[in-house]
Write a protein that holds these residues in place. Structure first.
Motif, PDB file in Angstrom:
ATOM      1  N   VAL A   1       0.861  -1.192   0.000  1.00 58.53           N
ATOM      2  CA  VAL A   1       0.000   0.000   0.000  1.00 58.53           C
ATOM      3  C   VAL A   1       0.900   1.247   0.000  1.00 58.53           C
ATOM      4  O   VAL A   1       1.862   1.311   0.767  1.00 58.53           O
ATOM      5  CB  VAL A   1      -0.917  -0.002   1.236  1.00 58.53           C
ATOM      6  N   PRO A   2       0.616   2.238  -0.847  1.00 60.37           N
ATOM      7  CA  PRO A   2       1.455   3.459  -0.893  1.00 60.37           C
ATOM      8  C   PRO A   2       1.155   4.385   0.285  1.00 60.37           C
ATOM      9  O   PRO A   2       0.479   5.415   0.146  1.00 60.37           O
ATOM     10  CB  PRO A   2       1.068   4.093  -2.234  1.00 60.37           C
ATOM     11  N   TRP A   3       1.665   4.020   1.478  1.00 67.79           N
ATOM     12  CA  TRP A   3       1.380   4.789   2.685  1.00 67.79           C
ATOM     13  C   TRP A   3       2.049   6.159   2.632  1.00 67.79           C
ATOM     14  O   TRP A   3       3.184   6.291   2.191  1.00 67.79           O
ATOM     15  CB  TRP A   3       1.883   4.037   3.921  1.00 67.79           C
ATOM     16  N   SER A   4       1.312   7.134   3.132  1.00 63.77           N
ATOM     17  CA  SER A   4       1.902   8.474   3.231  1.00 63.77           C
ATOM     18  C   SER A   4       2.338   8.788   4.658  1.00 63.77           C
ATOM     19  O   SER A   4       2.986   9.800   4.907  1.00 63.77           O
ATOM     20  CB  SER A   4       0.881   9.530   2.769  1.00 63.77           C
ATOM     21  N   GLY A   5       1.973   7.922   5.603  1.00 55.61           N
ATOM     22  CA  GLY A   5       2.384   8.069   7.001  1.00 55.61           C
ATOM     23  C   GLY A   5       2.737   6.720   7.582  1.00 55.61           C
ATOM     24  O   GLY A   5       2.435   5.678   7.003  1.00 55.61           O
ATOM     25  N   ARG A   6       3.362   6.732   8.791  1.00 53.16           N
ATOM     26  CA  ARG A   6       3.813   5.470   9.372  1.00 53.16           C
ATOM     27  C   ARG A   6       2.951   4.971  10.526  1.00 53.16           C
ATOM     28  O   ARG A   6       3.201   3.889  11.068  1.00 53.16           O
ATOM     29  CB  ARG A   6       5.267   5.615   9.847  1.00 53.16           C
ATOM     30  N   GLY A   7       1.956   5.705  10.906  1.00 53.52           N
ATOM     31  CA  GLY A   7       1.126   5.330  12.055  1.00 53.52           C
ATOM     32  C   GLY A   7       0.363   4.034  11.830  1.00 53.52           C
ATOM     33  O   GLY A   7       0.457   3.088  12.620  1.00 53.52           O
ATOM     34  N   VAL A   8      -0.387   3.983  10.736  1.00 53.44           N
ATOM     35  CA  VAL A   8      -1.190   2.784  10.451  1.00 53.44           C
ATOM     36  C   VAL A   8      -0.295   1.570  10.160  1.00 53.44           C
ATOM     37  O   VAL A   8      -0.556   0.476  10.684  1.00 53.44           O
ATOM     38  CB  VAL A   8      -2.170   3.052   9.286  1.00 53.44           C
ATOM     39  N   PRO A   9       0.768   1.724   9.329  1.00 51.17           N
ATOM     40  CA  PRO A   9       1.644   0.549   9.113  1.00 51.17           C
ATOM     41  C   PRO A   9       2.232  -0.019  10.401  1.00 51.17           C
ATOM     42  O   PRO A   9       2.412  -1.228  10.527  1.00 51.17           O
ATOM     43  CB  PRO A   9       2.741   1.092   8.194  1.00 51.17           C
ATOM     44  N   ARG A  10       2.546   0.883  11.378  1.00 51.01           N
ATOM     45  CA  ARG A  10       3.060   0.379  12.654  1.00 51.01           C
ATOM     46  C   ARG A  10       2.006  -0.475  13.367  1.00 51.01           C
ATOM     47  O   ARG A  10       2.328  -1.525  13.936  1.00 51.01           O
ATOM     48  CB  ARG A  10       3.486   1.539  13.565  1.00 51.01           C
ATOM     49  N   ILE A  11       0.765  -0.038  13.330  1.00 47.45           N
ATOM     50  CA  ILE A  11      -0.314  -0.807  13.959  1.00 47.45           C
ATOM     51  C   ILE A  11      -0.457  -2.169  13.272  1.00 47.45           C
ATOM     52  O   ILE A  11      -0.586  -3.214  13.925  1.00 47.45           O
ATOM     53  CB  ILE A  11      -1.641  -0.018  13.896  1.00 47.45           C
ATOM     54  N   VAL A  12      -0.412  -2.143  11.946  1.00 44.39           N
ATOM     55  CA  VAL A  12      -0.527  -3.409  11.196  1.00 44.39           C
ATOM     56  C   VAL A  12       0.655  -4.326  11.521  1.00 44.39           C
ATOM     57  O   VAL A  12       0.492  -5.541  11.661  1.00 44.39           O
ATOM     58  CB  VAL A  12      -0.599  -3.119   9.675  1.00 44.39           C
TER      59      VAL A  12
END
Length: 374
Positions: free
Chosen positions: A343-354
């Motif tokens: 996923v082309p994330w623009s921030g790191r908050g959600v990827p950290r949760i995942v």
């Protein structure tokens, strides 16, 4: 003991007994005894059939009838000893077995069967005389006496398996690993398909230090090919197969770690994380190292397994719940890795949760089932 001159009815009864058609054998023996109530061989065979069907008191009575006719009949004495043991009167079984040895001093089976039971008989008598307590010193003496009988049986019949089985049991009680291993080797020399000895020998080889799961599974699969009905070997193969499946989770966690590294989810103080979103080329490049991980760590490893181990892996997943949980967790960790990396994330908050959602449940279960067998 020779069957020369055996009555045809007894020959037919023996054949029916071998086929486990005990009711028919009993009926035939009943007819024979109606003709000749003094036929000791018929009484012995009747006792044997009754014992096989759990009619212990009746079997004991039949052996007593046989010995009343011929007190020195070897087969009757042996069957009488077995009937006493099955009727919880094992302490009385020594006398008929001693009589067998006296009457047939070159007959190995009398020594082997007495050796098989003697230390139990001695321990029961000692316990009855000492308030139920058996000292270690006394038990050692009982085991030594029983071992001498087993050794005599081995000397008289070195090609018979039962005396070695008896000596193995005595060594187990004495906690003598060297003798146990020696007896297992002797048993397997005489009977390479012996279920218990083969299971013990395979388990020892499969659980030796440094033996990996794939090697252990191969050892169990080879042994099962020789004795396919062995529950102990099947259990060992299931455990080794489960160890193989558990390794899949580590590959999944490495895939998750690579995804987290690609997004610089954690950087040291002073370091500048890469810009987001990660370019498409870099996201697609993620599949190269991950593909190598799965190809070498799982696919190639699976293809190198013996066919029997492959079949068991698939069977284990169908039969048991935990193997399915392991595969489900690996799939979940990989899914989280794909979400993070593609996923082309623009921030790191959600990827950290995942990332934590994929990591924590899997690591917790790895810790929980580290000693679990299946």
């Amino acid at each position: 003991m020779s069957n020369t001159g055996l009555h045809p009815a007894l020959e037919r009864a023996d054949a029916l007994y071998e086929l486990r058609r005990y009711d028919e054998a009993k009926a035939l023996l009943g007819q024979r005894l109606a003709e000749d109530p003094e036929d000791v061989g018929a009484w012995v065979r009747l006792a044997r059939c009754l014992a096989e069907q759990g009619e212990r008191a009746e079997a004991l009575e039949a052996t007593e009838r046989a010995l009343a006719i011929d007190p020195e009949h070897i087969s009757a004495l042996l069957q009488h000893a077995r009937a006493l043991q099955s009727n919880s009167r094992i302490t009385e079984a020594e006398e008929p077995l001693r009589e067998v040895i006296r009457l047939a001093p070159e007959y190995w089976y009398g020594y082997a069967l007495l050796g098989h039971w003697l230390y139990r008989i001695r321990a029961l008598r000692f316990g009855q005389a000492n308030g139920g307590t058996v000292t270690q010193e006394a038990l050692t003496g009982f085991l030594r006496e029983a071992d001498e009988l087993a050794l005599t049986a081995i000397r008289l019949a070195p090609e018979e398996v039962f005396p070695y089985e008896v000596r193995w049991g005595i060594a187990r009680m004495a906690d003598d690993e060297a003798v146990k291993n020696e007896m297992d080797r002797a048993i397997l020399r005489l009977d390479p398909h012996h279920p218990e000895a083969l299971a013990r020998h395979t388990r020892q080889a499969a659980t030796a230090p440094g033996v990996k799961a794939a090697e252990a599974a191969g050892l169990y699969a080879d042994a099962l090919a020789a004795t396919p009905d062995s529950a102990s070997l099947q259990q060992g193969l299931d455990h080794a197969s489960y160890r193989l499946l558990r390794g899949v989770r580590w590959i999944a966690l490495l895939s998750l770690g690579l995804a987290g590294t690609m997004l610089d989810l954690w950087t040291k103080e002073g370091e500048v994380p890469r810009e987001l979103p990660v370019p498409l080329v870099q996201r697609l490049w993620y599949f190269v190292p991950v593909g190598v991980l799965w190809a070498v760590g799982a696919l190639l490893r699976y293809r190198r397994l013996r066919m029997g181990v492959r079949y068991n892996l698939r069977s284990l997943i169908r039969r048991r719940r935990w193997p399915r949980i392991v595969l489900g967790q690996a799939a979940w960790a990989v899914l989280c890795a794909l979400v993070i990396s593609q996923v082309p994330w623009s921030g790191r908050g959600v990827p950290r949760i995942v990332f934590w959602a994929g990591l924590v449940p899997t690591l917790a279960t790895i810790w929980f089932d580290r000693k679990k067998r299946t």
